[in-house]
Motif scaffolding. Structure first.
Motif, PDB file in Angstrom:
ATOM      1  N   ALA A  92       0.850  -1.190   0.000  1.00  0.00           N
ATOM      2  CA  ALA A  92       0.000   0.000   0.000  1.00  0.00           C
ATOM      3  C   ALA A  92       0.886   1.241   0.000  1.00  0.00           C
ATOM      4  O   ALA A  92       1.855   1.322   0.755  1.00  0.00           O
ATOM      5  CB  ALA A  92      -0.917  -0.004   1.226  1.00  0.00           C
ATOM      6  N   ARG A  93       0.564   2.209  -0.854  1.00  0.00           N
ATOM      7  CA  ARG A  93       1.449   3.357  -0.996  1.00  0.00           C
ATOM      8  C   ARG A  93       0.677   4.617  -1.364  1.00  0.00           C
ATOM      9  O   ARG A  93      -0.459   4.562  -1.845  1.00  0.00           O
ATOM     10  CB  ARG A  93       2.513   3.082  -2.054  1.00  0.00           C
ATOM     11  N   SER A  94       1.325   5.730  -1.147  1.00  0.00           N
ATOM     12  CA  SER A  94       0.830   7.019  -1.622  1.00  0.00           C
ATOM     13  C   SER A  94       1.781   7.503  -2.710  1.00  0.00           C
ATOM     14  O   SER A  94       2.928   7.032  -2.798  1.00  0.00           O
ATOM     15  CB  SER A  94       0.745   8.031  -0.479  1.00  0.00           C
ATOM     16  N   GLU A  95       1.303   8.424  -3.525  1.00  0.00           N
ATOM     17  CA  GLU A  95       2.123   8.933  -4.620  1.00  0.00           C
ATOM     18  C   GLU A  95       2.049  10.451  -4.668  1.00  0.00           C
ATOM     19  O   GLU A  95       1.004  11.049  -4.408  1.00  0.00           O
ATOM     20  CB  GLU A  95       1.636   8.372  -5.962  1.00  0.00           C
ATOM     21  N   THR A  96       3.170  11.067  -5.010  1.00  0.00           N
ATOM     22  CA  THR A  96       3.196  12.498  -5.288  1.00  0.00           C
ATOM     23  C   THR A  96       3.915  12.707  -6.624  1.00  0.00           C
ATOM     24  O   THR A  96       4.766  11.904  -7.026  1.00  0.00           O
ATOM     25  CB  THR A  96       3.942  13.276  -4.188  1.00  0.00           C
ATOM     26  N   ARG A 117      -4.732   7.187  -4.914  1.00  0.00           N
ATOM     27  CA  ARG A 117      -3.825   7.422  -6.042  1.00  0.00           C
ATOM     28  C   ARG A 117      -4.351   6.815  -7.349  1.00  0.00           C
ATOM     29  O   ARG A 117      -3.729   6.970  -8.399  1.00  0.00           O
ATOM     30  CB  ARG A 117      -2.448   6.841  -5.727  1.00  0.00           C
ATOM     31  N   ARG A 118      -5.499   6.137  -7.309  1.00  0.00           N
ATOM     32  CA  ARG A 118      -6.030   5.456  -8.492  1.00  0.00           C
ATOM     33  C   ARG A 118      -6.550   6.457  -9.521  1.00  0.00           C
ATOM     34  O   ARG A 118      -6.745   7.628  -9.240  1.00  0.00           O
ATOM     35  CB  ARG A 118      -7.138   4.494  -8.085  1.00  0.00           C
ATOM     36  N   ASP A 119      -6.797   5.936 -10.723  1.00  0.00           N
ATOM     37  CA  ASP A 119      -7.180   6.826 -11.816  1.00  0.00           C
ATOM     38  C   ASP A 119      -8.625   7.303 -11.729  1.00  0.00           C
ATOM     39  O   ASP A 119      -8.904   8.493 -11.852  1.00  0.00           O
ATOM     40  CB  ASP A 119      -6.911   6.163 -13.176  1.00  0.00           C
ATOM     41  N   PHE A 120      -9.581   6.362 -11.489  1.00  0.00           N
ATOM     42  CA  PHE A 120     -10.999   6.710 -11.522  1.00  0.00           C
ATOM     43  C   PHE A 120     -11.712   6.088 -10.319  1.00  0.00           C
ATOM     44  O   PHE A 120     -11.278   5.064  -9.794  1.00  0.00           O
ATOM     45  CB  PHE A 120     -11.642   6.221 -12.831  1.00  0.00           C
ATOM     46  N   THR A 121     -12.808   6.695  -9.931  1.00  0.00           N
ATOM     47  CA  THR A 121     -13.522   6.219  -8.741  1.00  0.00           C
ATOM     48  C   THR A 121     -13.958   4.766  -8.882  1.00  0.00           C
ATOM     49  O   THR A 121     -13.984   4.032  -7.890  1.00  0.00           O
ATOM     50  CB  THR A 121     -14.757   7.096  -8.457  1.00  0.00           C
ATOM     51  N   VAL A 122     -14.306   4.333 -10.090  1.00  0.00           N
ATOM     52  CA  VAL A 122     -14.774   2.952 -10.274  1.00  0.00           C
ATOM     53  C   VAL A 122     -13.678   1.936 -10.003  1.00  0.00           C
ATOM     54  O   VAL A 122     -13.964   0.738  -9.849  1.00  0.00           O
ATOM     55  CB  VAL A 122     -15.358   2.734 -11.691  1.00  0.00           C
ATOM     56  N   ASN A 123     -12.432   2.406  -9.937  1.00  0.00           N
ATOM     57  CA  ASN A 123     -11.298   1.522  -9.666  1.00  0.00           C
ATOM     58  C   ASN A 123     -10.754   1.683  -8.246  1.00  0.00           C
ATOM     59  O   ASN A 123      -9.630   1.260  -7.965  1.00  0.00           O
ATOM     60  CB  ASN A 123     -10.173   1.772 -10.682  1.00  0.00           C
ATOM     61  N   THR A 124     -11.559   2.271  -7.362  1.00  0.00           N
ATOM     62  CA  THR A 124     -11.081   2.523  -5.992  1.00  0.00           C
ATOM     63  C   THR A 124     -11.717   1.593  -4.971  1.00  0.00           C
ATOM     64  O   THR A 124     -11.602   1.832  -3.767  1.00  0.00           O
ATOM     65  CB  THR A 124     -11.365   3.982  -5.561  1.00  0.00           C
ATOM     66  N   LEU A 125     -12.375   0.541  -5.410  1.00  0.00           N
ATOM     67  CA  LEU A 125     -12.997  -0.398  -4.480  1.00  0.00           C
ATOM     68  C   LEU A 125     -11.975  -1.443  -4.022  1.00  0.00           C
ATOM     69  O   LEU A 125     -11.115  -1.869  -4.794  1.00  0.00           O
ATOM     70  CB  LEU A 125     -14.175  -1.101  -5.137  1.00  0.00           C
ATOM     71  N   ALA A 126     -12.084  -1.837  -2.768  1.00  0.00           N
ATOM     72  CA  ALA A 126     -11.201  -2.870  -2.214  1.00  0.00           C
ATOM     73  C   ALA A 126     -12.041  -3.815  -1.356  1.00  0.00           C
ATOM     74  O   ALA A 126     -13.048  -3.404  -0.766  1.00  0.00           O
ATOM     75  CB  ALA A 126     -10.094  -2.237  -1.373  1.00  0.00           C
ATOM     76  N   ILE A 127     -11.615  -5.069  -1.283  1.00  0.00           N
ATOM     77  CA  ILE A 127     -12.283  -6.059  -0.440  1.00  0.00           C
ATOM     78  C   ILE A 127     -11.275  -6.597   0.567  1.00  0.00           C
ATOM     79  O   ILE A 127     -10.180  -7.030   0.189  1.00  0.00           O
ATOM     80  CB  ILE A 127     -12.861  -7.219  -1.271  1.00  0.00           C
ATOM     81  N   SER A 128     -11.633  -6.548   1.844  1.00  0.00           N
ATOM     82  CA  SER A 128     -10.761  -7.056   2.906  1.00  0.00           C
ATOM     83  C   SER A 128     -10.650  -8.570   2.819  1.00  0.00           C
ATOM     84  O   SER A 128     -11.639  -9.266   2.558  1.00  0.00           O
ATOM     85  CB  SER A 128     -11.324  -6.668   4.279  1.00  0.00           C
ATOM     86  N   LEU A 129      -9.440  -9.071   3.070  1.00  0.00           N
ATOM     87  CA  LEU A 129      -9.201 -10.516   3.015  1.00  0.00           C
ATOM     88  C   LEU A 129      -8.854 -11.124   4.366  1.00  0.00           C
ATOM     89  O   LEU A 129      -8.925 -12.348   4.511  1.00  0.00           O
ATOM     90  CB  LEU A 129      -8.070 -10.821   2.010  1.00  0.00           C
ATOM     91  N   ILE A 152     -17.505   7.374 -15.543  1.00  0.00           N
ATOM     92  CA  ILE A 152     -16.054   7.393 -15.349  1.00  0.00           C
ATOM     93  C   ILE A 152     -15.703   8.772 -14.817  1.00  0.00           C
ATOM     94  O   ILE A 152     -15.903   9.779 -15.492  1.00  0.00           O
ATOM     95  CB  ILE A 152     -15.301   7.119 -16.673  1.00  0.00           C
ATOM     96  N   ARG A 153     -15.173   8.815 -13.580  1.00  0.00           N
ATOM     97  CA  ARG A 153     -14.909  10.080 -12.914  1.00  0.00           C
ATOM     98  C   ARG A 153     -13.502  10.044 -12.286  1.00  0.00           C
ATOM     99  O   ARG A 153     -13.135   9.069 -11.623  1.00  0.00           O
ATOM    100  CB  ARG A 153     -15.937  10.303 -11.804  1.00  0.00           C
ATOM    101  N   VAL A 154     -12.722  11.105 -12.497  1.00  0.00           N
ATOM    102  CA  VAL A 154     -11.417  11.208 -11.839  1.00  0.00           C
ATOM    103  C   VAL A 154     -11.613  11.567 -10.373  1.00  0.00           C
ATOM    104  O   VAL A 154     -12.674  12.056  -9.973  1.00  0.00           O
ATOM    105  CB  VAL A 154     -10.504  12.251 -12.519  1.00  0.00           C
ATOM    106  N   LEU A 155     -10.563  11.358  -9.571  1.00  0.00           N
ATOM    107  CA  LEU A 155     -10.671  11.618  -8.138  1.00  0.00           C
ATOM    108  C   LEU A 155     -10.413  13.079  -7.790  1.00  0.00           C
ATOM    109  O   LEU A 155     -10.825  13.539  -6.725  1.00  0.00           O
ATOM    110  CB  LEU A 155      -9.700  10.722  -7.361  1.00  0.00           C
TER     111      LEU A 155
END
Length: 257
Positions: A92-96, A117-129, A152-155
């Motif tokens: 897990a990381r942050s980006e500048t 840091r992802r490109d679009f909101t639709v790609n920001t979902l995560a599932i806990s394991l 499709i929306r940017v963050l």
């Protein structure tokens, strides 16, 4: 999660248990989660580890007999299991971004940082394991809402300035999923074209995006939309100086004729 094949579900449960034993948190992220919500088939497995992703990958590969390639500089690894299953793992990381179109500077972060840091909101979902929270959906940026609304929306407003290649991806996802680029995001695309932000990109980054477009089921729809925005006209002059882009435009022109 129940819609996944048993071998993948078993692998994800094992990853969660092993991460918890190491004091880490594991999450499945990216297109697999998005496409689960959309009920689309996608078995590309991307894991994010809150902790040391490379250390986790090495131990997990050793215990489960997987071949491994590590990219320690980037905090990532790829595992190939005997049954053919592939697992991409990242810390897990942050980006500048030090300047527009630069490659990002990477720092360790949380799962929320990683989604930000992802490109679009639709790609920001995560599932806990991890066993304690297995299957819990994390949605920090209302990605589920945009999936339901087919947007499709940017963050954030600087998204295309930070990384102009996201314009190619916005159009690619829009056409692949049958979505539409949200109105404010579309305005940002047009601003990126007006300012010709693509001129700041190295040729190899442009050619990589073009190859991905040509691998889509229906490249013509993506290419026509990029042409409508004026993107292809801006990158076409690269044909004169780059052999790979010249080759790719030969295929592109075949579709557009």
């Amino acid at each position: 999660m129940e819609r996944l094949p048993d071998n993948i579900t078993g692998l994800l449960k094992s990853a969660g248990r092993y991460a918890e034993d190491m004091g880490f948190s594991a999450f499945v992220v990216g297109g697999l989660v998005r496409d689960l919500v959309l009920n689309r088939e996608n078995y590309d497995i991307d894991l994010v580890i809150e902790g040391d992703g490379v250390r986790f990958a090495k131990e997990f590969a050793r215990v489960y007999g997987a071949a491994i390639k590590c990219y320690t500089k980037f905090g990532t690894a790829t595992l190939m299991f005997p049954d053919g299953c592939r697992l991409d793992i990242a810390t897990a990381r942050s980006e500048t971004y030090e300047h527009p179109a630069a490659l990002p500077k990477v720092l360790p972060g949380s799962i929320r940082d990683d989604m930000r840091r992802r490109d679009f909101t639709v790609n920001t979902l995560a599932i806990s394991l991890n066993p304690s929270y297995f299957g819990e959906l994390l949605d920090f940026f209302k990605g589920s809402d945009d999936i339901k609304r087919k947007l499709i929306r940017v963050l954030h407003d600087l998204s295309f300035i930070d990384d102009p290649t996201r314009v190619f991806r916005a159009v690619r996802f829009e056409q692949r999923l049958g979505f539409r680029i949200e109105s404010s995001t579309e305005k940002l695309v047009k601003d990126a074209v007006t300012k010709n932000l693509f001129d700041r990109l190295a040729d190899y980054r442009v050619s990589s995006e073009l190859r991905l477009i040509l691998q889509e089921k229906d490249p013509l729809r993506v290419l026509k939309r990029l042409e409508w925005f004026g993107v292809l006209s801006l990158i076409r002059p690269r044909v004169e100086r780059n052999r790979e882009i010249r080759r790719l435009f030969t295929d592109i022109n075949h579709y557009l004729v």
